[in-house]
Scaffold this active site. Structure first.
Site, PDB file in Angstrom:
ATOM      1  N   LYS A  12       0.852  -1.193   0.000  1.00 29.11           N
ATOM      2  CA  LYS A  12       0.000   0.000   0.000  1.00 29.11           C
ATOM      3  C   LYS A  12       0.886   1.240   0.000  1.00 29.11           C
ATOM      4  O   LYS A  12       1.984   1.160   0.551  1.00 29.11           O
ATOM      5  CB  LYS A  12      -0.963   0.031   1.182  1.00 29.11           C
ATOM      6  CG  LYS A  12      -0.426  -0.349   2.566  1.00 29.11           C
ATOM      7  CD  LYS A  12       0.680   0.382   3.226  1.00 29.11           C
ATOM      8  CE  LYS A  12       0.696   1.851   3.434  1.00 29.11           C
ATOM      9  NZ  LYS A  12       1.928   2.312   4.152  1.00 29.11           N
TER      10      LYS A  12
ATOM     11  N   TYR B  70      -4.600   4.022   6.082  1.00 28.54           N
ATOM     12  CA  TYR B  70      -5.164   3.043   7.031  1.00 28.54           C
ATOM     13  C   TYR B  70      -6.539   3.497   7.526  1.00 28.54           C
ATOM     14  O   TYR B  70      -7.430   2.677   7.747  1.00 28.54           O
ATOM     15  CB  TYR B  70      -4.225   2.837   8.229  1.00 28.54           C
ATOM     16  CG  TYR B  70      -3.026   1.997   7.902  1.00 28.54           C
ATOM     17  CD1 TYR B  70      -3.101   0.608   7.906  1.00 28.54           C
ATOM     18  CD2 TYR B  70      -1.806   2.582   7.579  1.00 28.54           C
ATOM     19  CE1 TYR B  70      -2.000  -0.171   7.595  1.00 28.54           C
ATOM     20  CE2 TYR B  70      -0.697   1.812   7.263  1.00 28.54           C
ATOM     21  CZ  TYR B  70      -0.803   0.439   7.276  1.00 28.54           C
ATOM     22  OH  TYR B  70       0.283  -0.340   6.961  1.00 28.54           O
TER      23      TYR B  70
HETATM   24  P1  NAD Z   1      12.412   1.451   2.488  1.00 29.14           P
HETATM   25  O1  NAD Z   1      12.953   2.769   2.070  1.00 29.14           O
HETATM   26  O2  NAD Z   1      12.877   0.885   3.783  1.00 29.14           O
HETATM   27  O3  NAD Z   1      12.676   0.351   1.365  1.00 29.14           O
HETATM   28  C1  NAD Z   1      12.450   0.611   0.007  1.00 29.14           C
HETATM   29  C2  NAD Z   1      13.329  -0.293  -0.817  1.00 29.14           C
HETATM   30  O4  NAD Z   1      13.144   0.020  -2.195  1.00 29.14           O
HETATM   31  C3  NAD Z   1      14.825  -0.105  -0.510  1.00 29.14           C
HETATM   32  O5  NAD Z   1      15.442  -1.353  -0.379  1.00 29.14           O
HETATM   33  C4  NAD Z   1      15.349   0.634  -1.731  1.00 29.14           C
HETATM   34  O6  NAD Z   1      16.694   0.303  -2.024  1.00 29.14           O
HETATM   35  C5  NAD Z   1      14.418   0.114  -2.817  1.00 29.14           C
HETATM   36  N1  NAD Z   1      14.334   1.013  -3.967  1.00 29.14           N
HETATM   37  C6  NAD Z   1      14.252   0.591  -5.249  1.00 29.14           C
HETATM   38  N2  NAD Z   1      14.221   1.625  -6.092  1.00 29.14           N
HETATM   39  C7  NAD Z   1      14.278   2.739  -5.331  1.00 29.14           C
HETATM   40  C8  NAD Z   1      14.289   4.123  -5.640  1.00 29.14           C
HETATM   41  N3  NAD Z   1      14.223   4.572  -6.907  1.00 29.14           N
HETATM   42  N4  NAD Z   1      14.349   4.999  -4.634  1.00 29.14           N
HETATM   43  C9  NAD Z   1      14.389   4.583  -3.345  1.00 29.14           C
HETATM   44  N5  NAD Z   1      14.406   3.278  -3.000  1.00 29.14           N
HETATM   45  C10 NAD Z   1      14.343   2.351  -3.985  1.00 29.14           C
HETATM   46  O7  NAD Z   1      10.829   1.596   2.489  1.00 29.14           O
HETATM   47  P2  NAD Z   1       9.783   0.631   3.178  1.00 29.14           P
HETATM   48  O8  NAD Z   1       9.429   1.166   4.509  1.00 29.14           O
HETATM   49  O9  NAD Z   1      10.257  -0.756   3.082  1.00 29.14           O
HETATM   50  O10 NAD Z   1       8.499   0.866   2.245  1.00 29.14           O
HETATM   51  C11 NAD Z   1       8.355   0.222   0.995  1.00 29.14           C
HETATM   52  C12 NAD Z   1       6.855   0.094   0.650  1.00 29.14           C
HETATM   53  O11 NAD Z   1       6.233  -0.696   1.645  1.00 29.14           O
HETATM   54  C13 NAD Z   1       6.093   1.412   0.618  1.00 29.14           C
HETATM   55  O12 NAD Z   1       5.150   1.397  -0.421  1.00 29.14           O
HETATM   56  C14 NAD Z   1       5.385   1.476   1.954  1.00 29.14           C
HETATM   57  O13 NAD Z   1       4.181   2.218   1.931  1.00 29.14           O
HETATM   58  C15 NAD Z   1       5.120   0.007   2.205  1.00 29.14           C
HETATM   59  N6  NAD Z   1       5.055  -0.325   3.642  1.00 29.14           N
HETATM   60  C16 NAD Z   1       3.988  -1.035   4.086  1.00 29.14           C
HETATM   61  C17 NAD Z   1       3.892  -1.359   5.425  1.00 29.14           C
HETATM   62  C18 NAD Z   1       2.737  -2.181   5.916  1.00 29.14           C
HETATM   63  O14 NAD Z   1       2.598  -2.342   7.129  1.00 29.14           O
HETATM   64  N7  NAD Z   1       1.929  -2.751   5.038  1.00 29.14           N
HETATM   65  C19 NAD Z   1       4.874  -0.930   6.318  1.00 29.14           C
HETATM   66  C20 NAD Z   1       5.955  -0.223   5.832  1.00 29.14           C
HETATM   67  C21 NAD Z   1       6.034   0.093   4.487  1.00 29.14           C
END
Ligand code: NAD
Length: 372
Positions: free
Chosen positions: A138, A223
């Protein structure tokens, strides 16, 4: 006693305390089963090995029906670490340039896209074209138009598209939905959803309009949007919204810091919600009907979720959301199971359509109709 077994016993005990609706039987039977599982398993590659991808991978180690078998990442060092940690063969490792060739890999059934929001649209469409099922975090996209294109691409490729709505499988949440469906709250008339945290590093992608598509609303306010729908059990038909900003340097144009919004539902219920990036410990759902109330606080964090109703505390043990989510999603994909609350692409698209309307209402100051 392990926590899963405790959960099974408690769930069974609570299940016996009230009459179980048929739709809940599967959940209860599944977790009340310590037998080794030898049925089909969904083999999943995770795309985006960041903080949430890491959490999902860890949680999947306890799954029965889903298994981590591949990775897609732009960082070779991360791939190496994950290969060692999760025993992933070289042939199941891809980067963002070559992952279309996953179509020739018979050992991967689905790809879980866990990258920054703006990348979901293109990546899910590429996964569909490669003939693999897509699970997408999401918000599924930046807007409803992108969401609709993703749904269409997956339909065309004859693959499933699911959105990572982990709360749709959370036991206390499901119990409130059961109570509502059974009429125990009476006619439901009001929902309040308060969602927020204080965001840190101003340079992160979550505060970059191009990568995030907005600010708090896309990340945490979603949410409350989604929760208002599964708590009330209807889709809203109008929205009003007000945006406030205390720090225009950190929260630039198009990156919302705080949005209050109100939703109107066809049956007469209203929702009053807050999405913010400047308050910690803001995680509360409250539902009121003519006869009773249900409250969750915390309501959408990783847990333990706490809840009570006018009948007393909700006594269901904590589950690891991502473990249950991935087992349930495997059952949806492999066995066509119908979840109590949908997690398909249309469900994600509905939230995008509402968020589009919230942004428009905040900008114009006008009550905005949502036409389905
Ligand atoms: P994060 O920044 O920790 O991880 C993102 C990953 O994407 C990194 O490993 C990064 O290297 C990679 N990536 C690939 N291309 C990229 C670019 N162009 N720029 C930046 N990073 C790039 O983020 P996250 O917290 O893991 O969030 C990722 C997704 O998961 C988001 O859409 C967020 O909304 C979702 N999320 C959902 C929940 C949930 O509870 N459902 C919780 C956290 C995050």
């Amino acid at each position: 006693m392990n926590s899963r077994r405790e959960f099974l016993q408690k769930l069974t005990a609570s299940a016996m305390a009230f009459s179980i609706l048929p739709e809940f039987e599967n959940e209860i039977t599944k977790y009340n089963n310590d037998q080794p599982y030898d049925g089909p398993v969904l083999r999943v590659a995770i795309m985006g090995l960041g903080s949430y991808g890491t959490r999902v991978a860890e949680a999947m180690q306890s799954c029965k029906m889903a298994k981590l078998t591949g990775v897609i990442s732009g960082t070779p060092d991360k791939i190496k670490n994950w290969q060692t940690k999760y025993n992933i063969p070289e042939k199941n490792c891809y980067n963002y340039e070559n992952f279309d060739s996953i179509k020739d890999n018979p050992d991967i059934d689905a790809v879980y896209v866990i990258t920054p929001n703006a990348l979901h649209h293109g990546q899910v469409i590429r996964v569909a074209k490669a003939g693999k099922h897509a699970i997408c975090e999401k918000p599924m996209a930046l807007n409803a138009k992108e969401g609709a294109e993703m749904v269409e691409a997956c339909k065309k490729a004859n693959v499933k598209l699911l959105v990572g709505y982990r709360m749709h499988f959370e036991p206390k949440t499901l119990e409130i939905i059961r109570m509502r469906n059974a009429g125990e709250l009476g006619k439901v008339l009001f929902f309040q959803g308060l969602c927020g945290f204080r965001i840190g590093d101003p340079t992160q992608w979550r505060l970059n309009k191009q990568l995030a598509g907005g600010g708090s609303m896309m990340d945490i306010g979603i949410y409350a949007v989604n929760g208002s729908r599964y708590m009330i059990g209807e889709d809203p038909v109008w929205v009003t919204a007000q945006e406030t900003k205390t720090d225009p340097i950190k929260f630039k144009e198009g990156v919302d810091e705080t949005i209050q919004f109100q939703l109107g539902f066809p049956g007469g219920a209203v929702a009053s919600c807050l999405s913010t990036y400047i308050m910690n410990n803001l995680d509360r759902f409250f539902l009121n009907g003519e006869k009773g109330f249900a409250e969750l606080q915390p309501s959408t964090g990783y847990g333990p979720i706490k809840g009570r109703t006018n009948k007393g505390e909700l006594d269901f043990p904590h589950v690891t959301h991502q473990t249950v989510q991935m087992d349930e999603m495997a059952a949806i994909i492999l066995q066509g199971k119908q979840p109590v609350v949908p997690v398909d692409g249309e469900e994600g698209w509905k939230d995008m359509k509402i968020i589009d309307a919230i942004f428009l209402a905040a900008k114009t100051g006008k009550k905005t109709a949502i036409k389905w």
